[in-house]
Enzyme design. Sequence first.
Site, PDB file in Angstrom:
ATOM      1  N   ASP A  62       0.847  -1.192   0.000  1.00 49.07           N
ATOM      2  CA  ASP A  62       0.000   0.000   0.000  1.00 49.07           C
ATOM      3  C   ASP A  62       0.883   1.242   0.000  1.00 49.07           C
ATOM      4  OD1 ASP A  62      -2.816  -1.076   2.095  1.00 49.07           O
ATOM      5  OD2 ASP A  62      -2.097  -1.735   0.150  1.00 49.07           O
ATOM      6  N   HIS A 113      -6.306   2.567  -4.239  1.00 54.95           N
ATOM      7  CA  HIS A 113      -6.430   2.612  -2.778  1.00 54.95           C
ATOM      8  C   HIS A 113      -7.218   3.844  -2.336  1.00 54.95           C
ATOM      9  CE1 HIS A 113      -5.554   1.167   1.158  1.00 54.95           C
ATOM     10  NE2 HIS A 113      -4.566   1.990   1.463  1.00 54.95           N
ATOM     11  N   HIS A 117      -7.789   8.616   0.679  1.00 54.50           N
ATOM     12  CA  HIS A 117      -7.622   7.731   1.834  1.00 54.50           C
ATOM     13  C   HIS A 117      -8.570   8.070   2.993  1.00 54.50           C
ATOM     14  CE1 HIS A 117      -5.393   5.062   4.637  1.00 54.50           C
ATOM     15  NE2 HIS A 117      -4.973   4.492   3.517  1.00 54.50           N
ATOM     16  N   TYR A 154      -7.697   1.701   5.288  1.00 55.61           N
ATOM     17  CA  TYR A 154      -7.832   1.193   6.653  1.00 55.61           C
ATOM     18  C   TYR A 154      -8.492  -0.190   6.706  1.00 55.61           C
ATOM     19  CZ  TYR A 154      -7.301   6.224   7.273  1.00 55.61           C
ATOM     20  OH  TYR A 154      -6.865   7.532   7.177  1.00 55.61           O
ATOM     21  N   HIS A 207       3.864  -2.374   3.155  1.00 53.31           N
ATOM     22  CA  HIS A 207       3.747  -0.954   2.818  1.00 53.31           C
ATOM     23  C   HIS A 207       5.040  -0.443   2.206  1.00 53.31           C
ATOM     24  CE1 HIS A 207       0.638  -1.647   5.860  1.00 53.31           C
ATOM     25  NE2 HIS A 207      -0.020  -0.660   5.291  1.00 53.31           N
TER      26      HIS A 207
END
Length: 332
Positions: A62, A113, A117, A154, A207
């Site tokens: 991510d 993504h 966010h 999340y 990540h």
Amino acid sequence: MRVFILTRKRLAALAAALAIIAGAGFAGVHRSETAVAANAGGRSIPIYYVKTEKKQVALSFDAAWGNEQTQTLLDILDRYKVKTTFFLVGDWVRNYPDDVKKISEAGHDVGNHSNTHPYLTQLGGDAVTNEIETCNSEIEKLTGKRPTLFRPPYGDYNNSVVDTVNGLDMYCIQWSIDSLDWQDPSPADILAKVQNNLSPGSIILMHNGAKNTPEALPSVIEYIQSQGYEIVPISQLLPKGSYTTDANGAMIMKDGQTTASKADSRTDTSAVRTAAEVENRTSSASSRRSTSDVVQSKTNSEAPDNASRKSTSSYTGVKGELYDMTSSRMKK
């Protein structure tokens, strides 16, 4: 000439026939794009892993904030001839367009993504659609490819979020192994997460901005390969044809289906268990939010981690983890 008289009975029969024809025609030109549709009274479940006997797994990264390690990660992946999936936030795409191109040109999946966010369960349907489509457009402008993979920020989702993703002809993707690299564990601890939970069809979360991920990545790749597994992008891990997704988030191929080399032939699917069964697996039942926007459980492979997670009435499970991470980084 023969005269045809429309009686009430014939009119009813004609209407029924037209309805059947229209329905068949509609189905032929507009197949449903719903990837995970809940049973009555159930929940729409994203894909956490693929239930398969093939020894394939997927690494995913991510990217939402920093960019210091992207090239290092790409170099490591290239050295091992491994292709993975990067889930990019729209803001990150706009800030680092050259790196988006590098990721795509290196042969990795470029997933979505969201644009900014946010917590999608706190937004309306149109706003969720805008978050996804805006990021899709940003990625497509740079890579020439529109993403088909989406990971909720999340790990936060509800029926509306999943159904919106599916309605955009995209796959809603979670993970079955959390490296917890954002907590800055040692490289050995990151490796242990993989060693303790690896199985066919696993999707591993990492990540691009975590402190020890570059150091841990070679040992993670070497361990996976030493166990006879092939590391593939998520698009190649997903099954071709019809499938179901159970309450654990397992993507299960239906009879006669095989794992696809590319995820290019989707059909309708359904979750096979109810929301209650899913929610029983959340990390903190006592602090769970309402059913409409509860954060769904992670899979059994991560159950040991749940006991040590911080959780409140607003932030549970992975949502709480990533909230802590983003809060601490915003202060730096």
